[in-house]
Design a protein around this motif. Structure first.
Motif, PDB file in Angstrom:
ATOM      1  N   GLU A  40      46.689  32.731  39.414  1.00 62.42           N
ATOM      2  CA  GLU A  40      46.264  31.322  38.282  1.00 62.42           C
ATOM      3  C   GLU A  40      44.836  31.076  37.876  1.00 62.42           C
ATOM      4  O   GLU A  40      43.842  31.329  37.373  1.00 62.42           O
ATOM      5  CB  GLU A  40      47.595  30.675  38.374  1.00 62.42           C
ATOM      6  CG  GLU A  40      47.307  29.954  36.937  1.00 62.42           C
ATOM      7  CD  GLU A  40      48.195  28.544  37.539  1.00 62.42           C
ATOM      8  OE1 GLU A  40      48.075  27.428  35.982  1.00 62.42           O
ATOM      9  OE2 GLU A  40      49.372  28.855  38.240  1.00 62.42           O
ATOM     10  N   SER A  41      44.358  30.729  39.445  1.00 63.46           N
ATOM     11  CA  SER A  41      42.858  30.365  39.341  1.00 63.46           C
ATOM     12  C   SER A  41      42.070  31.231  39.569  1.00 63.46           C
ATOM     13  O   SER A  41      41.123  30.791  38.600  1.00 63.46           O
ATOM     14  CB  SER A  41      42.828  29.291  41.542  1.00 63.46           C
ATOM     15  OG  SER A  41      42.715  30.367  42.108  1.00 63.46           O
ATOM     16  N   TRP A  42      41.957  32.111  39.985  1.00 64.55           N
ATOM     17  CA  TRP A  42      41.192  33.381  39.608  1.00 64.55           C
ATOM     18  C   TRP A  42      41.723  34.156  38.491  1.00 64.55           C
ATOM     19  O   TRP A  42      40.367  34.116  37.287  1.00 64.55           O
ATOM     20  CB  TRP A  42      41.995  34.737  40.709  1.00 64.55           C
ATOM     21  CG  TRP A  42      41.830  34.809  42.015  1.00 64.55           C
ATOM     22  CD1 TRP A  42      41.215  34.010  42.769  1.00 64.55           C
ATOM     23  CD2 TRP A  42      42.241  35.828  42.694  1.00 64.55           C
ATOM     24  NE1 TRP A  42      41.459  34.888  43.827  1.00 64.55           N
ATOM     25  CE2 TRP A  42      41.631  35.487  43.739  1.00 64.55           C
ATOM     26  CE3 TRP A  42      42.416  37.213  42.891  1.00 64.55           C
ATOM     27  CZ2 TRP A  42      42.128  36.078  45.349  1.00 64.55           C
ATOM     28  CZ3 TRP A  42      42.545  38.296  43.045  1.00 64.55           C
ATOM     29  CH2 TRP A  42      42.628  36.937  44.833  1.00 64.55           C
ATOM     30  N   GLN A  43      42.577  33.612  37.616  1.00 68.32           N
ATOM     31  CA  GLN A  43      42.556  34.314  36.072  1.00 68.32           C
ATOM     32  C   GLN A  43      41.864  32.961  35.256  1.00 68.32           C
ATOM     33  O   GLN A  43      41.083  33.468  34.133  1.00 68.32           O
ATOM     34  CB  GLN A  43      43.768  34.198  35.703  1.00 68.32           C
ATOM     35  CG  GLN A  43      44.377  35.163  34.588  1.00 68.32           C
ATOM     36  CD  GLN A  43      45.485  34.709  34.065  1.00 68.32           C
ATOM     37  OE1 GLN A  43      45.824  34.130  33.824  1.00 68.32           O
ATOM     38  NE2 GLN A  43      45.510  35.907  33.058  1.00 68.32           N
ATOM     39  N   LYS A  44      42.000  31.658  36.199  1.00 62.18           N
ATOM     40  CA  LYS A  44      40.922  31.034  34.362  1.00 62.18           C
ATOM     41  C   LYS A  44      39.967  30.755  35.048  1.00 62.18           C
ATOM     42  O   LYS A  44      38.818  30.904  34.167  1.00 62.18           O
ATOM     43  CB  LYS A  44      41.283  29.191  35.101  1.00 62.18           C
ATOM     44  CG  LYS A  44      43.286  29.241  34.694  1.00 62.18           C
ATOM     45  CD  LYS A  44      42.889  27.992  35.401  1.00 62.18           C
ATOM     46  CE  LYS A  44      44.429  27.269  35.042  1.00 62.18           C
ATOM     47  NZ  LYS A  44      45.063  25.878  35.724  1.00 62.18           N
ATOM     48  N   ALA A  45      39.057  30.859  36.123  1.00 58.54           N
ATOM     49  CA  ALA A  45      37.622  31.152  36.843  1.00 58.54           C
ATOM     50  C   ALA A  45      37.157  32.616  35.946  1.00 58.54           C
ATOM     51  O   ALA A  45      35.700  32.272  35.597  1.00 58.54           O
ATOM     52  CB  ALA A  45      37.253  31.045  38.131  1.00 58.54           C
ATOM     53  N   LEU A  46      38.352  33.709  35.607  1.00 61.80           N
ATOM     54  CA  LEU A  46      37.579  35.190  35.211  1.00 61.80           C
ATOM     55  C   LEU A  46      36.977  34.425  33.427  1.00 61.80           C
ATOM     56  O   LEU A  46      36.548  35.478  33.450  1.00 61.80           O
ATOM     57  CB  LEU A  46      38.459  36.205  35.082  1.00 61.80           C
ATOM     58  CG  LEU A  46      38.494  36.434  36.259  1.00 61.80           C
ATOM     59  CD1 LEU A  46      39.915  37.092  37.040  1.00 61.80           C
ATOM     60  CD2 LEU A  46      37.475  38.105  37.282  1.00 61.80           C
ATOM     61  N   ALA A  47      37.771  33.447  33.048  1.00 57.70           N
ATOM     62  CA  ALA A  47      37.938  33.612  31.293  1.00 57.70           C
ATOM     63  C   ALA A  47      36.159  32.362  31.178  1.00 57.70           C
ATOM     64  O   ALA A  47      35.179  33.061  30.190  1.00 57.70           O
ATOM     65  CB  ALA A  47      37.914  32.272  31.298  1.00 57.70           C
TER      66      ALA A  47
END
Length: 291
Positions: free
Chosen positions: A252-259
């Motif tokens: 989930e933290s990766w997904q947020k940063a990928l934005a």
């Protein structure tokens, strides 16, 4: 089955060491160069050369080369995985296995700062150099830069990284810089993962070398990532780090940063190769799905 493939690697190394160069020369390179328009998912496997063998609760997980290679081959075969990051020994094993066809390959350069040693910050370039990366047909080189304000070995390490950035850029190859502010705590090097520390590390890394035109950053996911990543215009890849206790929270933290606009993909090693449930394909597919 994989035991037979591993035996073939050993046999080639003993009887025909020139097979490594032959495999590199005939390898089909990626159709999209590193730094193309698509987002990247790279699998990292340069830890063993620095003596860092732990994955999760397994202190010697990465010490079994056959097992590591089998996991790498499984990861590289998954849809959406663009390539690998590794030291010459691992890259050459994968070449002999034919696992790098059409893949982006990044060579790891400075592995001399062995984990747990008094000279850990003196991270010398003991693996690939820019010339070897170019002649082997690789797509770029990665370097680790840990900045310890109290360790004078930081200065020559930083200069060596700057020279490597310039050498790679002179060949139009990606220079992937992984920066940290680090301190010794109870005699061991620990990276400072606070937003302020990572912001400072990124600003230093961005200015290395005679040009930053081919420089990418490799950064951890920390608090206040939007503020941290605003410190540079350079493209960045997220590093996976250790095997997380809570994989769902990590993803989930990766997904947020990928934005974020400068974040262009993921470079993950142990978190994908040694997930807590040992399902390499599942962990890789989840990471790819984030993109």
């Amino acid at each position: 089955m994989f035991a037979d493939r591993f035996a073939e690697i050993v046999q080639a190394r003993v009887e025909r060491p020139e097979a490594v160069a032959e495999a590199a020369a005939r390898r089909v390179r990626a159709t999209t160069r590193a730094g193309g328009s698509s987002r990247l998912v790279l699998v990292a496997a340069d830890h063993p050369a620095r003596g860092a063998l732990r994955a999760g609760d397994r202190p010697l997980a990465m010490a079994d080369r056959s097992d590591l290679l089998e996991r790498l081959c499984a990861a590289l075969a998954r849809p959406g995985v663009d390539g690998v990051l590794g030291t010459p020994d691992i890259i050459e094993d994968l070449l002999l296995l034919g696992a790098l066809e059409g893949k982006i390959v990044i060579g790891s350069m400075n592995r001399g700062g062995l984990a747990g040693t008094v000279f850990e910050i003196d991270d010398r370039f003991t693996a690939y150099d820019a010339n070897a990366i170019a002649s082997s047909g690789l797509d770029g080189g990665k370097m680790l830069l840990r900045i310890d304000p109290e360790d004078p070995a930081t200065a020559p390490t930083m200069q060596a990284c700057a020279n490597a950035v310039s050498d790679l850029a002179g060949r139009r190859l990606m220079a992937m810089v992984e920066p940290f502010i680090s301190h010794r705590v109870d005699g061991r090097v620990r990276n400072d993962l606070t937003p302020d520390a990572m912001t400072r590390a990124i600003t230093v890394a961005s200015g290395l070398g005679a040009t930053s035109a081919y420089t990418w950053l490799k950064v951890p996911v920390v608090d206040e990532m939007e503020r941290v990543m605003a410190a540079s215009s350079l493209p960045a890849l997220l590093l996976g780090g250790e095997v997380p206790e809570d994989p769902d929270a990590a993803f989930e933290s990766w997904q947020k940063a990928l934005a974020l606009p400068t974040v262009k993909g993921i470079v993950a090693g142990r978190s994908l190769l040694y997930p807590s449930d040992d399902d390499v394909a599942g962990a890789v597919d989840t990471a790819v799905g984030l993109l």
